[in-house]
Design an enzyme around this catalytic site. Structure first.
Site, PDB file in Angstrom:
ATOM      1  N   HIS A  82       0.763  -1.079  -0.019  1.00 57.26           N
ATOM      2  CA  HIS A  82       0.041  -0.135   0.174  1.00 57.26           C
ATOM      3  C   HIS A  82       0.871   1.235  -0.017  1.00 57.26           C
ATOM      4  CE1 HIS A  82      -4.251   1.302   0.563  1.00 57.26           C
ATOM      5  NE2 HIS A  82      -3.618   2.237   1.093  1.00 57.26           N
ATOM      6  N   ASP A 161     -13.518   2.936   7.285  1.00 61.22           N
ATOM      7  CA  ASP A 161     -12.601   3.744   6.615  1.00 61.22           C
ATOM      8  C   ASP A 161     -13.100   4.182   5.287  1.00 61.22           C
ATOM      9  OD1 ASP A 161      -9.795   4.499   5.814  1.00 61.22           O
ATOM     10  OD2 ASP A 161     -10.045   3.070   4.487  1.00 61.22           O
ATOM     11  N   ARG A 168     -12.904  12.698   4.733  1.00 61.75           N
ATOM     12  CA  ARG A 168     -11.328  13.520   4.947  1.00 61.75           C
ATOM     13  C   ARG A 168     -11.145  14.139   3.735  1.00 61.75           C
ATOM     14  NH1 ARG A 168      -7.495   8.968   5.795  1.00 61.75           N
ATOM     15  NH2 ARG A 168      -6.182  10.640   5.498  1.00 61.75           N
ATOM     16  N   SER A 183      -6.503   4.452   8.463  1.00 58.42           N
ATOM     17  CA  SER A 183      -6.758   3.931   7.298  1.00 58.42           C
ATOM     18  C   SER A 183      -6.317   2.768   6.537  1.00 58.42           C
ATOM     19  CB  SER A 183      -6.879   5.482   6.506  1.00 58.42           C
ATOM     20  OG  SER A 183      -7.250   4.969   5.201  1.00 58.42           O
ATOM     21  N   LYS A 187      -7.381  -1.436   6.491  1.00 57.47           N
ATOM     22  CA  LYS A 187      -7.742  -2.068   5.459  1.00 57.47           C
ATOM     23  C   LYS A 187      -6.881  -3.272   5.092  1.00 57.47           C
ATOM     24  CE  LYS A 187      -7.562   1.577   2.594  1.00 57.47           C
ATOM     25  NZ  LYS A 187      -7.695   2.831   2.888  1.00 57.47           N
TER      26      LYS A 187
HETATM   27  N1  URA Z   1      -4.139   5.439   1.568  1.00 60.48           N
HETATM   28  C1  URA Z   1      -5.239   5.101   2.325  1.00 60.48           C
HETATM   29  O1  URA Z   1      -5.770   4.270   2.149  1.00 60.48           O
HETATM   30  N2  URA Z   1      -5.557   6.044   3.357  1.00 60.48           N
HETATM   31  C2  URA Z   1      -5.091   7.261   3.609  1.00 60.48           C
HETATM   32  O2  URA Z   1      -5.496   7.924   4.565  1.00 60.48           O
HETATM   33  C3  URA Z   1      -3.785   7.341   2.855  1.00 60.48           C
HETATM   34  C4  URA Z   1      -3.467   6.759   1.590  1.00 60.48           C
END
Ligand code: URA
Length: 433
Positions: A82, A161, A168, A183, A187
Site C-alpha cells: 500500500h 474507513d 476526509r 486508514s 484495510k
Molecule cells: N491511503 C489510504 O488508504 N488511506 C490514507 O489515509 C492515505 C493513503
C-alpha cells in the site's frame, strides 16, 4: 455515552478511550452518527492529534467495522502493499502483475483518489468495462485461479474507513498521521494479508512533507502491523516530484502498460523493484533482494508480467482491445504544450503544484460525489536532472477544453525550476524501515 461528549473531549484535546472510539466507529458505520458530526470529530482529530493508544484503538475499531477475508484456504502467504499516496503513483498497477507472474499471489484492495494524490482504483476504472466491485467469492476465486485480483473498497472490509476516507477528502483532513495510519492498516489487516510492504511517500506531493514525518508514520504503521501479527516493512520514497512521466488516469494506465512492455522510466523502475523485492522476500521467494529484482526484470523482459496484467483485466471484465491498442483510449479534447524560457537543467518539479493542477483539470475529486474525467492530466516531458533548451516543451496539459488548459498553464510553468548548473539524478528511494 453520546457523540456530543466525545466531540467536546476531542475539541478540547483530551484523549479518547477505547469505548468512545468504538462508539464513534460503530455509530458512523451504521448511520446513527451523522456526516456533519463525524466531520467535526475528524477535524478535531486532525488538529489535536491522537496518542499511540488511541491510534491502535481506532485501527482495531475500523478493522472490526466489517468483514475480514481469510485466504488460508487458498494460499499460505499473501503479501500486500500500500502507498501513503503520491502524484503519478502507478506502482501497484505495474507491480501486482510482476509479483503474480513470479508465482506469488496478489490480492489487493485499492482506494480512490484522495486529495491531490491519485487513486489506483480510479486508474483501473478508466479501462472500459474493468469491474472493481466484484464479490468476495470472485475476488478469492481470481486469486486462486490466476494469482491476482485488484479491486476497490466495495466489499464490506473496513467500511468505517471507506466513509471516513471520503469524508476526509472533502473536508481537507487528508494529512493527519493518526488518520492515515489507521486508514491504511485497518484495510490491510481486514483484507487478509500475512505480511505488508508500505510505500511511505515523503515530500511536498505527499502527506508526509519531510523525512521526520515519514519516519513517524512508517514506525507507527510498522508497530500496528507487527502487533496484528503481520510483519510490515516500510520503503520511504521521495515525492518531491511526481513519479514517472504522466499524471492522470488513462495517461497512467498507458504508462503502466508501456512499463510492462519494458519501456521504463528510471524513477518508477527503482520504486517498483525496491518494493517488489521486499514483497517477494516477505512471501518467502528469496531473501536476496538483488536476485528478486533480477527475477522481476526477467518477467518483464519475457512478457510474462504483461501477460499477467492482460489476464487480470480480462478476468475483471475489462475490454482488452484497449490494452492491445493503447491508442483506442479516449483522448483529452485539448492538449497544450508548455515551453521552457531558458537553457539549463530542471532542478525542481513541484509535485504539489502538479497534483493540484491535475485535480483542477478533473483527474481527481474536490467533493466526494464528484465524477472524474479519465482523459485529463499532464505529461511531464522534462523531469528533475533533464537538460532543457530555451523553447523546448517541458510539459503538456491534457484538458477538456482550451479554456481549462490555458487556466492552468502558468501554474504548470511555475512548477518547474531550471538552473544553469548540471543537476544529477537522485534515486527516489530514501530508506527502508
Ligand atoms: N491511503 C489510504 O488508504 N488511506 C490514507 O489515509 C492515505 C493513503
Amino acid at each position: 455515552m453520546n457523540i456530543l461528549d466525545i466531540l467536546e473531549k476531542k475539541k478540547n484535546g483530551i484523549n479518547l478511550n477505547k469505548e468512545e472510539i468504538e462508539f464513534f466507529i460503530k455509530g458512523y458505520t451504521d448511520g446513527t452518527i451523522a456526516d456533519y458530526q463525524a466531520a467535526a470529530l475528524i477535524m478535531a482529530i486532525c488538529i489535536n492529534g491522537m496518542n499511540e493508544e488511541e491510534i491502535l484503538n481506532l485501527t482495531v475499531a475500523m478493522t472490526n467495522s466489517g468483514d475480514k477475508i481469510d485466504f488460508s484456504d487458498i494460499a499460505d502467504n499473501i503479501v500486500d502493499k500500500h502507498s501513503t499516496g503520491g502524484v503519478g503513483d502507478k506502482v501497484t498497477i505495474i507491480l501486482a502483475p510482476i509479483i503474480s507472474a513470479l508465482g506469488v499471489p496478489v490480492a489487493k484492495m485499492s482506494g480512490r483518489g484522495l486529495g491531490i494524490t491519485g487513486g489506483t482504483a480510479d486508474k483501473l476504472a478508466s479501462i472500459p468495462g474493468y469491474d472493481l466491485e466484484i464479490s468476495i467469492e470472485e475476488f478469492k476465486k481470481n486469486v486462486k485461479e490466476i494469482g491476482i485480483s485488484l479491486i476497490t473498497q466495495s466489499l464490506n472490509l473496513a467500511p468505517a474507513d471507506k466513509k471516513i476516507y471520503a469524508l476526509r477528502d472533502s473536508i481537507s483532513c487528508t494529512n493527519s498521521i493518526p488518520l492515515i495510519s489507521s486508514s491504511i492498516m485497518s484495510k490491510k489487516i481486514a483484507s487478509g494479508a500475512n505480511a505488508i510492504v508500505l510505500d511511505v511517500t515523503c515530500g511536498n506531493g505527499a502527506f508526509a512533507k519531510n523525512v521526520i514525518e515519514a519516519r513517524e508514520l512508517a514506525n507507527l504503521m510498522k508497530k500496528i502491523g507487527n502487533l496484528a501479527g503481520k510483519p510490515t516493512v516500510c520503503v520511504l520514497t521521495s515525492m518531491e516530484e511526481p513519479l514517472g512521466r504522466f499524471v492522470g488516469n488513462i495517461l497512467e494506465i498507458k504508462e503502466s502498460v508501456e512499463f510492462l512492455k519494458g519501456n521504463f522510466e528510471e524513477d518508477v523502475k527503482e520504486v517498483v523493484l525496491e518494493i517488489g523485492s521486499r514483497m517477494l522476500a516477505l512471501a518467502g521467494f528469496s531473501n536476496d533482494f538483488d536476485y528478486n529484482k533480477d527475477k522481476m526484470l526477467e518477467v518483464i523482459n519475457n512478457g510474462k508480467a504483461l501477460e499477467k496484467f492482460i489476464q487480470l483485466v480480462e478476468r475483471q471484465k475489462g475490454d482488452l482491445s484497449y490494452i492491445y491498442n493503447l491508442d483506442k483510449f479516449e483522448k483529452a479534447k485539448y492538449v497544450l504544450p508548455i515551453y521552457s524560457d531558458k537553457d539549463g537543467y530542471v532542478s525542481k518539479l513541484d509535485a504539489l503544484t502538479i497534483g493540484k493542477v491535475s485535480v483542477g483539470l478533473g483527474a481527481g475529486r474536490i467533493k466526494k460525489e464528484d465524477s472524474i474525467d479519465y482523459t485529463v492530466g499532464l505529461e511531464l516531458c522534462k523531469k528533475v536532472s533533464d537538460k532543457v533548451s530555451n523553447g523546448e516543451i517541458i510539459a503538456k496539459i491534457y484538458a477538456k477544453s482550451e479554456e481549462d488548459a490555458v487556466k492552468f498553464s502558468s501554474q504548470v510553468f511555475s512548477a518547474f525550476e531550471i538552473s544553469k548548473d548540471v543537476v544529477n539524478y537522485k534515486s527516489p528511494i530514501i530508506e527502508i524501515i
